[in-house]
Design a protein around this motif. Structure first.
Motif, PDB file in Angstrom:
ATOM      1  N   THR A   1      37.182  29.028   2.093  1.00  0.00           N
ATOM      2  CA  THR A   1      35.892  28.729   1.458  1.00  0.00           C
ATOM      3  C   THR A   1      34.808  29.753   1.794  1.00  0.00           C
ATOM      4  O   THR A   1      33.644  29.516   1.539  1.00  0.00           O
ATOM      5  N   CYS A   2      35.183  30.882   2.373  1.00  0.00           N
ATOM      6  CA  CYS A   2      34.207  31.923   2.719  1.00  0.00           C
ATOM      7  C   CYS A   2      34.032  32.880   1.528  1.00  0.00           C
ATOM      8  O   CYS A   2      34.763  32.798   0.550  1.00  0.00           O
ATOM      9  N   PRO A   3      33.073  33.814   1.602  1.00  0.00           N
ATOM     10  CA  PRO A   3      32.882  34.772   0.504  1.00  0.00           C
ATOM     11  C   PRO A   3      33.943  35.869   0.432  1.00  0.00           C
ATOM     12  O   PRO A   3      33.891  36.722  -0.444  1.00  0.00           O
ATOM     13  N   ARG A   4      34.915  35.860   1.362  1.00  0.00           N
ATOM     14  CA  ARG A   4      36.034  36.815   1.367  1.00  0.00           C
ATOM     15  C   ARG A   4      35.555  38.274   1.478  1.00  0.00           C
ATOM     16  O   ARG A   4      36.026  39.149   0.775  1.00  0.00           O
ATOM     17  N   THR A   5      34.626  38.497   2.361  1.00  0.00           N
ATOM     18  CA  THR A   5      34.124  39.841   2.610  1.00  0.00           C
ATOM     19  C   THR A   5      35.223  40.753   3.126  1.00  0.00           C
ATOM     20  O   THR A   5      35.200  41.965   2.885  1.00  0.00           O
ATOM     21  N   CYS A   6      36.205  40.177   3.817  1.00  0.00           N
ATOM     22  CA  CYS A   6      37.319  40.987   4.341  1.00  0.00           C
ATOM     23  C   CYS A   6      38.100  41.641   3.207  1.00  0.00           C
ATOM     24  O   CYS A   6      38.556  42.775   3.334  1.00  0.00           O
ATOM     25  N   ALA A   7      38.235  40.955   2.072  1.00  0.00           N
ATOM     26  CA  ALA A   7      38.942  41.538   0.928  1.00  0.00           C
ATOM     27  C   ALA A   7      38.182  42.748   0.385  1.00  0.00           C
ATOM     28  O   ALA A   7      38.784  43.762   0.033  1.00  0.00           O
ATOM     29  N   ALA A   8      36.865  42.643   0.338  1.00  0.00           N
ATOM     30  CA  ALA A   8      36.060  43.774  -0.128  1.00  0.00           C
ATOM     31  C   ALA A   8      36.201  44.967   0.806  1.00  0.00           C
ATOM     32  O   ALA A   8      36.299  46.112   0.364  1.00  0.00           O
ATOM     33  N   ARG A   9      36.252  44.713   2.115  1.00  0.00           N
ATOM     34  CA  ARG A   9      36.438  45.802   3.078  1.00  0.00           C
ATOM     35  C   ARG A   9      37.810  46.441   2.920  1.00  0.00           C
ATOM     36  O   ARG A   9      37.948  47.661   2.983  1.00  0.00           O
ATOM     37  N   MET A  10      38.835  45.617   2.738  1.00  0.00           N
ATOM     38  CA  MET A  10      40.193  46.148   2.559  1.00  0.00           C
ATOM     39  C   MET A  10      40.265  47.003   1.301  1.00  0.00           C
ATOM     40  O   MET A  10      40.879  48.068   1.293  1.00  0.00           O
ATOM     41  N   ASP A  11      39.624  46.548   0.221  1.00  0.00           N
ATOM     42  CA  ASP A  11      39.623  47.316  -1.025  1.00  0.00           C
ATOM     43  C   ASP A  11      38.895  48.646  -0.867  1.00  0.00           C
ATOM     44  O   ASP A  11      39.341  49.671  -1.371  1.00  0.00           O
ATOM     45  N   SER A  12      37.764  48.638  -0.153  1.00  0.00           N
ATOM     46  CA  SER A  12      37.016  49.891   0.009  1.00  0.00           C
ATOM     47  C   SER A  12      37.796  50.890   0.861  1.00  0.00           C
ATOM     48  O   SER A  12      37.725  52.091   0.623  1.00  0.00           O
ATOM     49  N   LEU A  13      38.562  50.404   1.845  1.00  0.00           N
ATOM     50  CA  LEU A  13      39.387  51.314   2.642  1.00  0.00           C
ATOM     51  C   LEU A  13      40.512  51.915   1.811  1.00  0.00           C
ATOM     52  O   LEU A  13      40.875  53.078   1.990  1.00  0.00           O
ATOM     53  N   LEU A  14      41.057  51.136   0.896  1.00  0.00           N
ATOM     54  CA  LEU A  14      42.124  51.659   0.044  1.00  0.00           C
ATOM     55  C   LEU A  14      41.612  52.689  -0.950  1.00  0.00           C
ATOM     56  O   LEU A  14      42.315  53.634  -1.294  1.00  0.00           O
TER      57      LEU A  14
END
Length: 81
Positions: free
Chosen positions: A41-54
């Motif tokens: 239920t979080c904003p999933r900021t970790c996914a955005a970080r993973m995408d920016s690293l890729l």
């Protein structure tokens, strides 16, 4: 589904996530911070970080090296001139 340990950007705790890669980005499916793990239920900021690293350009550090010759000093000469 892939699994990875990450530091959560929201809580700063080490969490285990389950994720899938899609053409539009990373989809977080599970996170050990939540119970049950699939109730993310979080904003999933970790996914955005993973995408920016890729998407970030990868720099080759071995091309940035320089060869430096050692300074030869004689006992009679001063190295600091």
């Amino acid at each position: 589904m892939r699994r990875q340990l990450i530091t959560c950007p929201e809580s700063a705790h080490l969490e285990e996530i389950g994720y899938e890669r899609h053409e539009l980005g990373t989809l977080i499916v599970e996170c050990s911070q939540f119970s049950p793990a699939c109730d993310v239920t979080c904003p999933r900021t970790c996914a955005a970080r993973m995408d920016s690293l890729l998407r970030a350009p990868r720099h080759r550090r071995d091309t940035e090296r320089a060869n430096v010759a050692p300074l030869a000093c004689d006992a009679r000469d001063s190295c600091a001139k």
